[in-house]
Design an enzyme around this catalytic site. Structure first.
Site, PDB file in Angstrom:
ATOM      1  CE  LYS A 173      -7.096   0.159   6.417  1.00  0.00           C
ATOM      2  NZ  LYS A 173      -7.870   0.596   5.258  1.00  0.00           N
ATOM      3  CG  HIS A 177      -1.898   0.972   1.397  1.00  0.00           C
ATOM      4  ND1 HIS A 177      -1.642   2.288   1.720  1.00  0.00           N
ATOM      5  CD2 HIS A 177      -3.246   0.888   1.280  1.00  0.00           C
ATOM      6  CE1 HIS A 177      -2.781   2.959   1.773  1.00  0.00           C
ATOM      7  NE2 HIS A 177      -3.768   2.140   1.507  1.00  0.00           N
ATOM      8  CG  ASP A 186       0.791  -2.053   6.263  1.00  0.00           C
ATOM      9  OD1 ASP A 186      -0.118  -2.081   7.119  1.00  0.00           O
ATOM     10  OD2 ASP A 186       0.678  -1.473   5.166  1.00  0.00           O
ATOM     11  CD  GLN A 196      -6.832  -4.213   4.475  1.00  0.00           C
ATOM     12  OE1 GLN A 196      -7.771  -4.881   4.874  1.00  0.00           O
ATOM     13  NE2 GLN A 196      -6.975  -2.963   4.065  1.00  0.00           N
ATOM     14  CB  CYS A 209      -3.708   3.231  -1.576  1.00  0.00           C
ATOM     15  SG  CYS A 209      -4.968   4.453  -1.290  1.00  0.00           S
TER      16      CYS A 209
HETATM   17  C1  LIG Z   1      -2.301  -2.588   3.772  1.00  0.00           C
HETATM   18  C2  LIG Z   1      -2.599  -1.184   4.226  1.00  0.00           C
HETATM   19  N1  LIG Z   1      -1.635  -0.472   4.811  1.00  0.00           N
HETATM   20  C3  LIG Z   1      -1.827   0.762   5.260  1.00  0.00           C
HETATM   21  C4  LIG Z   1      -3.050   1.379   5.118  1.00  0.00           C
HETATM   22  C5  LIG Z   1      -3.212   2.781   5.595  1.00  0.00           C
HETATM   23  O1  LIG Z   1      -4.148   2.867   6.624  1.00  0.00           O
HETATM   24  P1  LIG Z   1      -4.704   4.298   7.074  1.00  0.00           P
HETATM   25  O2  LIG Z   1      -5.232   4.962   5.840  1.00  0.00           O
HETATM   26  O3  LIG Z   1      -5.770   3.952   8.066  1.00  0.00           O
HETATM   27  O4  LIG Z   1      -3.575   5.037   7.680  1.00  0.00           O
HETATM   28  C6  LIG Z   1      -4.096   0.690   4.507  1.00  0.00           C
HETATM   29  C7  LIG Z   1      -5.412   1.326   4.303  1.00  0.00           C
HETATM   30  O5  LIG Z   1      -6.137   1.026   3.400  1.00  0.00           O
HETATM   31  C8  LIG Z   1      -3.866  -0.634   4.059  1.00  0.00           C
HETATM   32  O6  LIG Z   1      -4.834  -1.352   3.471  1.00  0.00           O
END
Ligand SMILES: Cc1ncc(COP(=O)(O)O)c(C=O)c1O
Length: 400
Positions: free
Chosen positions: A222, A119, A196, A199, A358
């Site tokens: 999430k 992401h 990270d 998810q 993203c």
């Molecule tokens: C795999 C992953 N990492 C990081 C993020 C970023 O999360 P946030 O927008 O809540 O900071 C997301 C959000 O969609 C994500 O799916």
């Protein structure tokens, strides 16, 4: 056999959305919230909001106690002690905190390793760090299933690797990544590892002491919690290597006009007023979640995943991306633009995500301008899948 969700009634938004004719299939973007969270937020605001770690008065002490109790609850859940849990304003902010906090460890020619499916939140902070320090950003390739290829990864994680930053579960492909092997490679080279978990944490893998990473990051929203809150968990030794990155109230031990000394983790990394209500709300959501039958939850998700994937595979012209392992799948349809399809689904009250999710470099590698993503939460059931598939069939008929 048709399955329904015994948890649906705990989420008032599901009934509200249904009354508007909406089927919500975008939980990987943000999840709906249980009543327990709504009650906790209303209770906090109705009984007296107060700042934490500052005031001697009763509301301040009460808020601080509840705030720190949530930190303790998260430490127990993730494995470790409360000092290992830092609150940020989101996973994105936590990853930026890491990229700035570890900057002093990166020199010219050093290597930072990410994967091809990251992401933007776990790509751009490292890309920009590499640019600031004249370091190299190396990208681990994927196999056809959408899993990081371990044979290809081995030569890319070497003696110049300073940081390995990878996703636990792909937000596009719904695939678990081989973290034990990758983290072992990083450890063997003396590199720090960042996972990270934005998810992955939702789908039940969260025992971090067993996982063996240095840092783990996720967003509350999430995980059925409030937005505006992220969690950064760190191994204690790794946390001691972090430099402070944001400066202001409550992160300081002593300050003078020309210099200051800063607190260690966690408070040293929580400059300014933290998202107090969101922390209390996450505590309530997590308590609610942990009170549910985890075996039944996993079985429910297993069935949703199977039916989602089987339904997509059965449709002519549908290309499923990778081999999803949870109830999150992305797909394209031959000769159909994903934005057009998403629009037709939306017109029928089906809320899915369309675009690059993203993860532009991943979509580019797959040769796609965009894709549709369907992601289910524990409140979704067969009725939602049926509505989705019948809307999809209608849309495809119209578009062909
Ligand atoms: C795999 C992953 N990492 C990081 C993020 C970023 O999360 P946030 O927008 O809540 O900071 C997301 C959000 O969609 C994500 O799916």
């Amino acid at each position: 056999m048709s399955i329904s969700s015994p948890w649906r009634s705990a989420f008032p938004a599901l009934a509200a959305l249904a009354a508007e004719g909406q089927t919500y299939l975008d939980s990987a973007a943000t999840a709906q919230k249980p009543q327990a969270l709504i009650d906790a937020l209303a209770g906090y605001y109705a009984s007296g909001a107060a700042n934490v770690h500052r005031a001697q008065h009763l509301p301040g002490e009460r808020a601080t106690r509840a705030f720190e109790a949530t930190r303790q609850q998260l430490a127990g859940w993730l494995g470790g002690v409360p000092e290992q849990v830092i609150f940020s304003h989101g996973a994105t902010e936590a990853l930026n905190l890491l990229a700035y906090g570890l900057e002093h460890l990166i020199g010219a020619g050093d290597e930072i390793v990410v994967s091809a499916l990251e992401h933007h939140a776990n790509l751009l902070p490292w890309q920009q760090l590499a640019l600031r320090r004249q370091a190299k950003l190396l990208v681990l390739p994927l196999d056809d299933r959408g899993v990081i290829d371990l044979d290809a990864a081995a030569p890319l994680i070497g003696p110049r690797t300073r940081v390995l930053a990878v996703s636990q579960l792909s937000n596009v492909l719904g695939t678990w990544q081989p973290l034990p092997e990758l983290l072992a490679m990083a450890r063997a080279q003396g590199a720090l590892s960042v996972v990270d978990g934005a998810q992955g944490v939702v789908h039940g893998r969260h025992d971090l002491s067993a996982l063996g990473c240095d840092f783990y990051v996720f967003s509350s929203h999430k995980l059925y919690g409030p937005d505006g809150l992220g969690v950064l968990w760190g191994r204690q030794e790794a946390l001691r290597q972090l430099h402070h990155w944001q400066f202001g109230g409550e992160m300081v031990q002593v300050a003078d006009y020309q210099q200051a000394q800063f607190r260690p983790a966690p408070l040293g990394f929580e400059a300014g007023t933290p998202p107090i209500a969101a922390v209390l709300g996450l505590g309530a959501s997590l308590a609610w979640l942990l009170a549910q039958d985890s075996t039944a939850l996993a079985a429910h998700e297993g069935v949703l995943h199977e039916r989602l994937v089987a339904g997509l595979r059965a449709r002519d012209g549908v290309r499923l991306l990778g081999e999803p392992q949870v109830a999150l799948a992305s797909f394209t349809v031959r000769d159909v633009h994903s934005a057009d399809l998403a629009h037709l689904l939306s017109e029928q009250g089906v809320a899915v995500r369309a675009g690059h999710h993203c993860a532009m470099p991943l979509l580019k590698r797959l040769g796609l301008p965009g894709a549709i993503r369907v992601s289910l939460g524990l409140y979704n059931d067969d009725s939602d899948l049926q509505r989705f598939f019948s809307a999809l069939d209608n849309a495809l008929e119209l578009l062909r």
